[in-house]
Each structure stands twice: as C-alpha cells, then as structure tokens.
Enzyme design. Structure first.
Site, short mmCIF file in Angstrom:
data_model
loop_
_atom_site.label_atom_id
_atom_site.label_comp_id
_atom_site.label_asym_id
_atom_site.label_seq_id
_atom_site.Cartn_x
_atom_site.Cartn_y
_atom_site.Cartn_z
N ARG A 62 35.46 32.33 36.58
CA ARG A 62 36.38 33.27 36.72
C ARG A 62 36.72 33.44 35.31
NH1 ARG A 62 35.72 36.27 41.09
NH2 ARG A 62 36.12 35.08 42.95
N GLU A 91 30.62 39.17 53.78
CA GLU A 91 31.07 38.45 52.66
C GLU A 91 30.55 37.04 52.86
OE1 GLU A 91 32.04 39.39 49.44
OE2 GLU A 91 32.11 41.63 50.03
N GLU A 95 27.66 35.90 49.98
CA GLU A 95 28.10 34.96 49.17
C GLU A 95 27.34 33.48 49.50
OE1 GLU A 95 32.33 34.57 48.34
OE2 GLU A 95 31.97 36.69 47.31
N PRO A 113 54.00 40.88 46.31
CA PRO A 113 54.63 42.14 46.78
C PRO A 113 55.58 42.75 45.67
CG PRO A 113 55.51 40.11 47.65
CD PRO A 113 54.34 39.71 46.85
N GLU A 140 27.49 37.86 39.61
CA GLU A 140 28.08 36.45 40.25
C GLU A 140 26.90 35.54 40.20
OE1 GLU A 140 31.17 38.12 43.66
OE2 GLU A 140 29.15 37.82 44.25
#
Length: 184
Positions: A62, A91, A95, A113, A140
């Site tokens: 990441r 997904e 993945e 929020p 990825e």
C-alpha cells in the site's frame, strides 16, 4: 443540526476520487469555507470464512502506508454494481480465487463521516473454497493468506493488521460467523 451549503465546487476529479470544496454555514452561524469533502465510490470488503473456520486475507503493498499490509479482500463498487454481495463475490474471486456458498451483507457504514461521502459494505462469505486462479488487477501484487479465525483476531487486536477499517469490519464478520465466542 445540518450545515447550510452556500456554495459548492469541484476542485479535482478523476476516476478514483473527487475533491469538493463547500462553503458552509453551521446552525450557530459559524462560516466554514472551504470545507473539503472527498467523494469516492462505495467500497466492499469480504470476511471470507472456509469450512475449517479460517479467514481468507490478502497481503499487498500500500503506497500511502509505504509498506505491505494484511487486509480483507475487497474493492470498489463499479457504477453498474447495485448489490454489495454480488460485488463481494466478484472481488473475492478476482483477488483470491475463492468462491463461497453464500454472501450476506452485514453492514453498510461510513468510512469517515467527517469528510467522505461513500459507504463501506462488509459482507460475510461462508464456506469459502479455492476454486480458481486469482485474477487481480495489473497494478496489484496480491498474496493470499489463510489464517485460523482465533489467530486472525489476535493479529487484528495486536496491530498486525494496520488498516483500522478492516479490523472493525473483521470483528463484525467474525461475530456474524459465530467466531467471537458469542453467537449472532
């Protein structure tokens, strides 16, 4: 309690995120200008549990974090997606190569929020099993990790899973699967 938006404008927009600047007035008369809002598509994350009560996770780099993380499989809902459970099935298969006997939407929450407009949906996939080769996106590099449910909970609670949102979603999924020592 709602703020009044006096003016709103798009500052930046691409396929991943839109940054909006709102000039707001609070109910008590305080002006906040600009207040930045991030518009993302909805996200879906999957707590996939196999017949042996192992949880299927993904490990990947990441860039924002600057390292490798251990996470729940998942991704962005496409504009044509209307069902988080169907998105979760897609997904999970892409993945990890896993499919499941059932997909149950557990919760639709706000990831932040204060500034985000989207929802994150957590889906429980029961009786997950490896049925195909994973087909992750070209950008990825994903490693699939299968972890016993009691071990994954320990990892989450001790900070080995650094994505705070995924830790919370994992707890929701493990509770729904009856793997937190209490039945749903």
């Amino acid at each position: 309690m709602d703020w009044h938006v006096k003016r709103s404008r798009i500052v930046f927009e691409d396929k991943w995120v839109t940054l909006r600047a709102d000039d707001c007035l609070t109910p008590s008369g305080v002006e906040i200008a600009p207040f930045y809002v991030l518009e993302y598509p909805d996200w879906v994350h999957v707590v996939a549990v196999d017949a042996d009560d192992h949880v299927i996770l993904v490990q990947q780099y990441r860039h924002g974090y600057g390292g490798v993380t251990l996470e729940l499989p998942g991704g962005v809902m496409d504009p044509t997606d209307s069902d988080p459970a169907a998105t979760a099935a897609r997904e999970l298969a892409e993945e990890t190569g896993y499919t499941a006997s059932s997909f149950q939407l557990l919760a639709s929450l706000s990831p932040n929020p204060a500034t985000h407009t989207n929802r994150v949906h957590v889906v429980l996939a029961r009786s997950a099993q490896l049925t195909q080769q994973a087909q992750s996106e070209p950008e990825e590099t994903i490693t699939v990790v299968r972890v016993p449910s009691d071990e994954v909970l320990r990892m989450a609670l001790e900070g080995e899973m650094v994505h705070a949102q995924h830790v919370g979603l994992l707890a929701i999924g493990l509770k729904a699967a009856g793997l937190l020592g209490c039945r749903p």
